[in-house]
Design a protein around this motif. Structure first.
Motif, PDB file in Angstrom:
ATOM      1  N   GLN A   1       0.851  -1.021   0.102  1.00  0.00           N
ATOM      2  CA  GLN A   1      -0.150  -0.038  -0.016  1.00  0.00           C
ATOM      3  C   GLN A   1       0.850   1.331  -0.018  1.00  0.00           C
ATOM      4  O   GLN A   1       0.426   2.233  -0.722  1.00  0.00           O
ATOM      5  CB  GLN A   1      -0.948   0.086   1.197  1.00  0.00           C
ATOM      6  CG  GLN A   1      -2.030   1.242   1.182  1.00  0.00           C
ATOM      7  CD  GLN A   1      -2.831   0.903  -0.087  1.00  0.00           C
ATOM      8  OE1 GLN A   1      -3.454  -0.049  -0.359  1.00  0.00           O
ATOM      9  NE2 GLN A   1      -3.235   2.161  -0.436  1.00  0.00           N
ATOM     10  N   ILE A   2       1.784   1.090   0.708  1.00  0.00           N
ATOM     11  CA  ILE A   2       2.633   2.400   0.742  1.00  0.00           C
ATOM     12  C   ILE A   2       3.361   2.884  -0.651  1.00  0.00           C
ATOM     13  O   ILE A   2       3.703   3.998  -0.950  1.00  0.00           O
ATOM     14  CB  ILE A   2       3.961   2.367   1.736  1.00  0.00           C
ATOM     15  CG1 ILE A   2       4.542   3.754   1.992  1.00  0.00           C
ATOM     16  CG2 ILE A   2       5.131   1.504   1.372  1.00  0.00           C
ATOM     17  CD1 ILE A   2       5.220   3.942   3.534  1.00  0.00           C
ATOM     18  N   LYS A   3       3.602   1.798  -1.375  1.00  0.00           N
ATOM     19  CA  LYS A   3       3.993   2.156  -2.760  1.00  0.00           C
ATOM     20  C   LYS A   3       3.028   2.874  -3.476  1.00  0.00           C
ATOM     21  O   LYS A   3       3.193   3.819  -4.249  1.00  0.00           O
ATOM     22  CB  LYS A   3       4.288   0.810  -3.501  1.00  0.00           C
ATOM     23  CG  LYS A   3       5.659   0.038  -2.909  1.00  0.00           C
ATOM     24  CD  LYS A   3       5.917  -1.241  -3.835  1.00  0.00           C
ATOM     25  CE  LYS A   3       6.894  -2.005  -2.782  1.00  0.00           C
ATOM     26  NZ  LYS A   3       7.190  -3.297  -3.736  1.00  0.00           N
ATOM     27  N   ILE A   4       1.745   2.309  -3.338  1.00  0.00           N
ATOM     28  CA  ILE A   4       0.588   2.902  -4.117  1.00  0.00           C
ATOM     29  C   ILE A   4       0.282   4.420  -3.482  1.00  0.00           C
ATOM     30  O   ILE A   4       0.133   5.267  -4.435  1.00  0.00           O
ATOM     31  CB  ILE A   4      -0.782   2.087  -3.981  1.00  0.00           C
ATOM     32  CG1 ILE A   4      -0.581   0.828  -4.484  1.00  0.00           C
ATOM     33  CG2 ILE A   4      -1.740   2.886  -4.228  1.00  0.00           C
ATOM     34  CD1 ILE A   4      -1.806  -0.402  -4.032  1.00  0.00           C
ATOM     35  N   ASP A   5       0.478   4.512  -2.304  1.00  0.00           N
ATOM     36  CA  ASP A   5       0.274   5.809  -1.747  1.00  0.00           C
ATOM     37  C   ASP A   5       1.211   6.831  -2.203  1.00  0.00           C
ATOM     38  O   ASP A   5       1.137   8.130  -2.444  1.00  0.00           O
ATOM     39  CB  ASP A   5       0.170   5.885  -0.096  1.00  0.00           C
ATOM     40  CG  ASP A   5      -0.864   5.153   0.278  1.00  0.00           C
ATOM     41  OD1 ASP A   5      -1.921   4.796  -0.625  1.00  0.00           O
ATOM     42  OD2 ASP A   5      -1.161   4.932   1.529  1.00  0.00           O
ATOM     43  N   ASP A   6       2.474   6.481  -2.177  1.00  0.00           N
ATOM     44  CA  ASP A   6       3.741   7.144  -2.527  1.00  0.00           C
ATOM     45  C   ASP A   6       3.554   7.762  -4.009  1.00  0.00           C
ATOM     46  O   ASP A   6       3.777   8.954  -4.316  1.00  0.00           O
ATOM     47  CB  ASP A   6       5.098   6.533  -2.499  1.00  0.00           C
ATOM     48  CG  ASP A   6       6.169   7.157  -2.479  1.00  0.00           C
ATOM     49  OD1 ASP A   6       6.552   7.692  -1.321  1.00  0.00           O
ATOM     50  OD2 ASP A   6       6.769   7.433  -3.525  1.00  0.00           O
ATOM     51  N   GLN A   7       3.239   6.954  -4.894  1.00  0.00           N
ATOM     52  CA  GLN A   7       2.728   7.454  -6.179  1.00  0.00           C
ATOM     53  C   GLN A   7       1.926   8.261  -6.179  1.00  0.00           C
ATOM     54  O   GLN A   7       1.943   9.422  -6.966  1.00  0.00           O
ATOM     55  CB  GLN A   7       2.575   6.123  -7.210  1.00  0.00           C
ATOM     56  CG  GLN A   7       2.374   6.419  -8.582  1.00  0.00           C
ATOM     57  CD  GLN A   7       3.544   6.957  -9.344  1.00  0.00           C
ATOM     58  OE1 GLN A   7       4.435   6.403  -8.838  1.00  0.00           O
ATOM     59  NE2 GLN A   7       3.219   7.869 -10.205  1.00  0.00           N
TER      60      GLN A   7
ATOM     61  N   PRO B   1     -12.583   6.777   4.815  1.00  0.00           N
ATOM     62  CA  PRO B   1     -12.592   5.425   4.356  1.00  0.00           C
ATOM     63  C   PRO B   1     -11.240   4.856   4.669  1.00  0.00           C
ATOM     64  O   PRO B   1     -10.198   5.433   4.877  1.00  0.00           O
ATOM     65  CB  PRO B   1     -12.815   5.768   2.854  1.00  0.00           C
ATOM     66  CG  PRO B   1     -13.326   7.101   2.562  1.00  0.00           C
ATOM     67  CD  PRO B   1     -12.775   7.906   3.982  1.00  0.00           C
ATOM     68  N   ALA B   2     -11.314   3.512   4.392  1.00  0.00           N
ATOM     69  CA  ALA B   2      -9.971   2.605   4.372  1.00  0.00           C
ATOM     70  C   ALA B   2      -8.872   3.240   3.401  1.00  0.00           C
ATOM     71  O   ALA B   2      -9.144   3.723   2.357  1.00  0.00           O
ATOM     72  CB  ALA B   2     -10.121   1.112   4.167  1.00  0.00           C
ATOM     73  N   ASN B   3      -7.680   3.116   3.836  1.00  0.00           N
ATOM     74  CA  ASN B   3      -6.464   3.459   3.084  1.00  0.00           C
ATOM     75  C   ASN B   3      -6.663   4.798   2.544  1.00  0.00           C
ATOM     76  O   ASN B   3      -6.161   5.077   1.442  1.00  0.00           O
ATOM     77  CB  ASN B   3      -6.344   2.586   1.604  1.00  0.00           C
ATOM     78  CG  ASN B   3      -6.233   1.080   2.142  1.00  0.00           C
ATOM     79  OD1 ASN B   3      -5.535   0.625   2.873  1.00  0.00           O
ATOM     80  ND2 ASN B   3      -7.051   0.191   1.385  1.00  0.00           N
TER      81      ASN B   3
END
Length: 321
Positions: free
Chosen positions: A183-189, A303-305
């Motif tokens: 998830q942190i890769k997705i958020d970082d992008q 919401p989540a994430n």
């Protein structure tokens, strides 16, 4: 986790259990104490069928002192689902105790053997007054019933349940770590795209992954772990929707939020990012969901994430001995 308070959980949406039950034998029964129920047992071919009326002398269910591990959901009289353990991604573990009133949920657990599924209707007034020992929330009508859908997975001694609970927690931690790594890769992008789209300059990044921009450097002491800090903040999502503002929050009387830094009293992103600031600083923090509330769905307002933006002012840094 093995206490009665596990019954009362946040309101979440979820699908009901027991969808595979035999609808041709959908009859409810009522005990002498007033507990309305229907219990299903699994047949050799994997189907569920109604066990029928349970004899008062039947002692095959869970006993007082044992712990039932189950999937459970319950709903109010309007069929609104108030809790579903499947959305929590882990079963519920509840110790069987002496019934707190006639027709109680404790009695329901004592009617279940491992593998059984049951539907139980429990008086809401008595449940909250005597079992939960809490005021009944406004979305539950006085005099109504709550309907519980329970799938009993295990019936164990307290010692066996504690061993299982430890294993469950360890597995949950492993799963959470694996999710966070992705998830942190997705958020970082997403955060990098946000920075570019909004032309943010002089952006810095902490080791844990929080992006921050200092608009006005402070001249006071540097914040550090153990300091008592006071922070004004505005919380919003990346789409600009404001969620909370300390200056207009009636619960805090418009005062800055005060907390001991680095003690886990706030989200990880704050513990990390506030330490990058000096007293008097004004900054913007872009916090990945894994350093905020992660997979927790905190309702429509969170919401989540969720990636969070905080516009903060470090009002005061009080050094501690």
């Amino acid at each position: 986790m093995l206490s009665k308070t596990k019954f009362l959980l946040p309101v979440v949406a979820g699908a009901l259990l027991l969808q595979g039950c035999d609808k041709n034998k959908d009859q409810f029964y009522t005990t002498a104490d007033g507990l309305t129920y229907k219990i299903y047992e699994q047949t050799e071919d994997g189907e569920y069928e109604n066990k029928g009326e349970v004899a008062p002398a039947d002692s095959t269910g869970a006993k007082i002192g044992q712990v039932v591990t189950m999937q459970m959901s319950y709903q109010n009289a309007e069929d609104s689902v108030l809790f579903d353990s499947r959305t929590q991604k882990q079963p519920v573990m509840i110790p069987v105790m002496e019934p707190t009133f006639k027709g109680s949920l404790e009695q329901a657990l004592m009617m279940l053997s491992p593998g059984d599924s049951g539907v139980f209707k429990v008086n809401a007034d008595s449940l909250f007054a005597k079992t939960f020992a809490q005021p009944m929330p406004p979305f539950i009508k006085p005099g109504s019933q709550l309907t519980f859908f329970i799938k009993a997975e295990k019936v164990q001694s307290k010692e066996e349940a504690m061993v299982d609970q430890q294993k469950m927690m360890e597995q949950q931690m492993k799963d959470a770590q694996a999710h966070a790594a992705e998830q942190i890769k997705i958020d970082d992008q997403k955060i990098q795209e946000y920075i570019k789209e909004n032309n943010l300059e002089n952006v810095q990044k902490t080791e844990s992954g929080v992006y921050y921009v200092v608009q006005e450097p402070g001249k006071g002491p540097q914040a550090a772990t153990g300091d008592l800090v006071s922070v004004h903040y505005k919380l919003s999502f990346l789409d600009g929707k404001e969620v909370e503002n300390s200056r207009s929050n009636p619960m805090g009387n418009g005062e800055p939020f005060q907390f001991p830094l680095g003690q886990g009293r706030v989200i990880k992103g704050w513990d990390d990012a506030i330490q990058q600031l000096k007293e008097g600083s004004k900054a913007t923090l872009l916090v990945p969901s894994t350093l905020a509330y992660g997979e927790q769905d905190r309702g429509p307002d969170m919401p989540a994430n969720s990636i969070l933006r905080f516009d903060v002012e470090l009002v005061d840094v009080e050094k501690q001995q």
